[in-house]
Motif scaffolding. Sequence first.
Motif, PDB file in Angstrom:
ATOM      1  N   MET A 293       0.851  -1.197   0.000  1.00  0.00           N
ATOM      2  CA  MET A 293       0.000   0.000   0.000  1.00  0.00           C
ATOM      3  C   MET A 293       0.885   1.244   0.000  1.00  0.00           C
ATOM      4  O   MET A 293       1.779   1.371   0.826  1.00  0.00           O
ATOM      5  CB  MET A 293      -0.897  -0.012   1.236  1.00  0.00           C
ATOM      6  CG  MET A 293      -1.843   1.152   1.307  1.00  0.00           C
ATOM      7  SD  MET A 293      -2.972   0.978   2.693  1.00  0.00           S
ATOM      8  CE  MET A 293      -3.941  -0.413   2.158  1.00  0.00           C
TER       9      MET A 293
ATOM     10  N   PRO B 132     -10.104   2.877  14.248  1.00  0.00           N
ATOM     11  CA  PRO B 132     -11.353   2.121  14.076  1.00  0.00           C
ATOM     12  C   PRO B 132     -11.413   1.231  12.833  1.00  0.00           C
ATOM     13  O   PRO B 132     -12.186   0.272  12.816  1.00  0.00           O
ATOM     14  CB  PRO B 132     -12.425   3.214  14.001  1.00  0.00           C
ATOM     15  CG  PRO B 132     -11.698   4.465  13.666  1.00  0.00           C
ATOM     16  CD  PRO B 132     -10.317   4.328  14.212  1.00  0.00           C
ATOM     17  N   GLU B 133     -10.650   1.529  11.811  1.00  0.00           N
ATOM     18  CA  GLU B 133     -10.664   0.696  10.606  1.00  0.00           C
ATOM     19  C   GLU B 133      -9.301   0.049  10.422  1.00  0.00           C
ATOM     20  O   GLU B 133      -8.283   0.611  10.826  1.00  0.00           O
ATOM     21  CB  GLU B 133     -11.011   1.528   9.367  1.00  0.00           C
ATOM     22  CG  GLU B 133     -12.221   2.434   9.519  1.00  0.00           C
ATOM     23  CD  GLU B 133     -13.477   1.705   9.935  1.00  0.00           C
ATOM     24  OE1 GLU B 133     -13.606   0.497   9.647  1.00  0.00           O
ATOM     25  OE2 GLU B 133     -14.331   2.334  10.582  1.00  0.00           O
ATOM     26  N   ALA B 134      -9.293  -1.119   9.795  1.00  0.00           N
ATOM     27  CA  ALA B 134      -8.010  -1.781   9.543  1.00  0.00           C
ATOM     28  C   ALA B 134      -8.158  -2.742   8.369  1.00  0.00           C
ATOM     29  O   ALA B 134      -9.225  -3.331   8.165  1.00  0.00           O
ATOM     30  CB  ALA B 134      -7.543  -2.542  10.776  1.00  0.00           C
ATOM     31  N   VAL B 135      -7.107  -2.865   7.589  1.00  0.00           N
ATOM     32  CA  VAL B 135      -7.063  -3.835   6.490  1.00  0.00           C
ATOM     33  C   VAL B 135      -5.722  -4.560   6.532  1.00  0.00           C
ATOM     34  O   VAL B 135      -4.749  -4.061   7.110  1.00  0.00           O
ATOM     35  CB  VAL B 135      -7.212  -3.152   5.105  1.00  0.00           C
ATOM     36  CG1 VAL B 135      -8.594  -2.544   4.946  1.00  0.00           C
ATOM     37  CG2 VAL B 135      -6.122  -2.102   4.890  1.00  0.00           C
ATOM     38  N   ALA B 136      -5.699  -5.749   5.943  1.00  0.00           N
ATOM     39  CA  ALA B 136      -4.443  -6.472   5.765  1.00  0.00           C
ATOM     40  C   ALA B 136      -3.786  -5.949   4.493  1.00  0.00           C
ATOM     41  O   ALA B 136      -4.445  -5.816   3.463  1.00  0.00           O
ATOM     42  CB  ALA B 136      -4.700  -7.964   5.653  1.00  0.00           C
ATOM     43  N   THR B 137      -2.497  -5.637   4.556  1.00  0.00           N
ATOM     44  CA  THR B 137      -1.813  -5.095   3.381  1.00  0.00           C
ATOM     45  C   THR B 137      -0.781  -6.059   2.803  1.00  0.00           C
ATOM     46  O   THR B 137      -0.599  -6.103   1.591  1.00  0.00           O
ATOM     47  CB  THR B 137      -1.100  -3.779   3.707  1.00  0.00           C
ATOM     48  OG1 THR B 137      -0.098  -4.028   4.697  1.00  0.00           O
ATOM     49  CG2 THR B 137      -2.091  -2.742   4.223  1.00  0.00           C
ATOM     50  N   ASP B 138      -0.090  -6.800   3.650  1.00  0.00           N
ATOM     51  CA  ASP B 138       0.959  -7.712   3.191  1.00  0.00           C
ATOM     52  C   ASP B 138       0.780  -9.048   3.893  1.00  0.00           C
ATOM     53  O   ASP B 138       0.312  -9.096   5.029  1.00  0.00           O
ATOM     54  CB  ASP B 138       2.359  -7.207   3.556  1.00  0.00           C
ATOM     55  CG  ASP B 138       2.731  -5.934   2.842  1.00  0.00           C
ATOM     56  OD1 ASP B 138       2.002  -4.956   2.994  1.00  0.00           O
ATOM     57  OD2 ASP B 138       3.771  -5.926   2.166  1.00  0.00           O
ATOM     58  N   SER B 139       1.206 -10.091   3.232  1.00  0.00           N
ATOM     59  CA  SER B 139       1.153 -11.410   3.850  1.00  0.00           C
ATOM     60  C   SER B 139       2.356 -12.220   3.393  1.00  0.00           C
ATOM     61  O   SER B 139       2.727 -12.174   2.215  1.00  0.00           O
ATOM     62  CB  SER B 139      -0.145 -12.111   3.441  1.00  0.00           C
ATOM     63  OG  SER B 139      -0.260 -13.355   4.085  1.00  0.00           O
ATOM     64  N   GLU B 140       2.987 -12.924   4.340  1.00  0.00           N
ATOM     65  CA  GLU B 140       4.082 -13.839   3.993  1.00  0.00           C
ATOM     66  C   GLU B 140       3.832 -15.139   4.746  1.00  0.00           C
ATOM     67  O   GLU B 140       3.471 -15.119   5.921  1.00  0.00           O
ATOM     68  CB  GLU B 140       5.441 -13.256   4.389  1.00  0.00           C
ATOM     69  CG  GLU B 140       6.596 -14.196   4.046  1.00  0.00           C
ATOM     70  CD  GLU B 140       7.971 -13.543   4.161  1.00  0.00           C
ATOM     71  OE1 GLU B 140       8.038 -12.391   4.622  1.00  0.00           O
ATOM     72  OE2 GLU B 140       8.953 -14.205   3.803  1.00  0.00           O
TER      73      GLU B 140
ATOM     74  N   LYS C  65      -3.754   6.295   1.141  1.00  0.00           N
ATOM     75  CA  LYS C  65      -4.975   6.833   0.539  1.00  0.00           C
ATOM     76  C   LYS C  65      -6.213   6.449   1.347  1.00  0.00           C
ATOM     77  O   LYS C  65      -7.273   7.059   1.177  1.00  0.00           O
ATOM     78  CB  LYS C  65      -5.109   6.374  -0.906  1.00  0.00           C
ATOM     79  CG  LYS C  65      -5.245   4.888  -1.086  1.00  0.00           C
ATOM     80  CD  LYS C  65      -5.261   4.547  -2.560  1.00  0.00           C
ATOM     81  CE  LYS C  65      -5.344   3.052  -2.778  1.00  0.00           C
ATOM     82  NZ  LYS C  65      -5.288   2.692  -4.203  1.00  0.00           N
ATOM     83  N   LEU C  66      -6.104   5.432   2.217  1.00  0.00           N
ATOM     84  CA  LEU C  66      -7.241   5.060   3.055  1.00  0.00           C
ATOM     85  C   LEU C  66      -7.410   6.012   4.230  1.00  0.00           C
ATOM     86  O   LEU C  66      -8.519   6.257   4.698  1.00  0.00           O
ATOM     87  CB  LEU C  66      -7.073   3.634   3.595  1.00  0.00           C
ATOM     88  CG  LEU C  66      -7.241   2.494   2.596  1.00  0.00           C
ATOM     89  CD1 LEU C  66      -6.920   1.162   3.261  1.00  0.00           C
ATOM     90  CD2 LEU C  66      -8.647   2.484   2.031  1.00  0.00           C
TER      91      LEU C  66
ATOM     92  N   TYR D 111      -6.312   2.446  10.756  1.00  0.00           N
ATOM     93  CA  TYR D 111      -6.359   3.842  10.331  1.00  0.00           C
ATOM     94  C   TYR D 111      -7.665   4.522  10.710  1.00  0.00           C
ATOM     95  O   TYR D 111      -8.662   3.873  11.055  1.00  0.00           O
ATOM     96  CB  TYR D 111      -6.161   3.935   8.809  1.00  0.00           C
ATOM     97  CG  TYR D 111      -7.235   3.255   7.981  1.00  0.00           C
ATOM     98  CD1 TYR D 111      -7.184   1.886   7.747  1.00  0.00           C
ATOM     99  CD2 TYR D 111      -8.302   3.976   7.441  1.00  0.00           C
ATOM    100  CE1 TYR D 111      -8.149   1.255   6.996  1.00  0.00           C
ATOM    101  CE2 TYR D 111      -9.285   3.348   6.676  1.00  0.00           C
ATOM    102  CZ  TYR D 111      -9.196   1.978   6.457  1.00  0.00           C
ATOM    103  OH  TYR D 111     -10.170   1.349   5.722  1.00  0.00           O
TER     104      TYR D 111
END
Lengths: 161, 182
Positions: free
Chosen positions: B1, B108-116, B145-146, B176
């Motif tokens: 991101m 209050p908001e969250a997203v997954a951005t990377d995964s290994e 941008k979020l 975020y």
Amino acid sequence: MSPSYERLTIDQVKEGDELPPLSVDVTATTIVLGALASRDWRPMHHDKDFAINRNGTPDIFMNTPNQASWFERYLSDWAGPTGRLGRIKFRMHNSVFPGDTITFKGVVDKVETDVVGCSWASVSLVLKTGDQVDTTFSARIALPSKAGDNPWARRGDDWKP
Amino acid sequence: MSELPNEVGEEIGEIPEEVKSWIDLVRYESEGEFEIERGYFHTTCASAENGNPLFWDDEVAEELTNGPIAPPTMLSVWFRPHYWEPGRSEAPLPWKIHFDLKRDLDLPEAVATDSEVAYGEPVRPGDVIRTREILRSVSEVKTTKLGKGRFWVIDAECVNQRGEWVGTETMTGFGYKTRKES
């Protein structure tokens, strides 16, 4: 008699090889099926109002584990069932939404044999919508060193992903 | 991101000492809530139109892996709890640290951005997977941008009922505040 299937061996792979591209038309069903198959009940993957009003995205979007499933499918289309994933890494730059046509592409970065004799291909993959890169992905996949070799038979210290 | 320059006027608090104390310690350990079964393998393969005969053809599975195995990328499926079960008033959360961080960092908001993910022993029908969640890091304040918030990295280390390592998933999340929340 052994079952018949394609077996990609390491001697058939070299740095710079490109994987055949794959295109997929994404629907709301694609997103919801993928989320539920991966037991991901979070509403941004099935509730459009939630996705818009809480996440600030234009629609529901594909979840992380399902993106991994799609990359695994793309790799196994190329490597066949004897290919064994050792490690994957990916970064999502943009979300995948219903209505998108996504395209997977890939290239072999490196071919090597490790200290225990396991043969590996390192590949870089990308998931794009049109010209936009949605996700970048890299994988280390073990391939048979020759006919008859089986990376899945490796255990313990003989498996170094 | 992609990151953007931080904007003036958005309020993101300091990282609490309590949160800092979680780093590199096992914060949660849990056992899968259900016996792993092959139907799930096929549902997942169907979701990605994955026709790999290793997951569909008994003869291929027997020859290569001495019987059916799960697609490796299903690892996180085995530590996701049921949405509901008798006696449970609310849905438990996988990646509990992720939600602890949202709460304790007031994002209050969250997203997954990377995964290994690194994969070990294959997961088989009947296996029971134990998972240990460990927070590895929390970033400085970042703007994307979020919105404005922090990135964090969490490991989920998984073993089977024989104590064999089956994989470790490392998730990077971004918690975020959207512009209207900040």
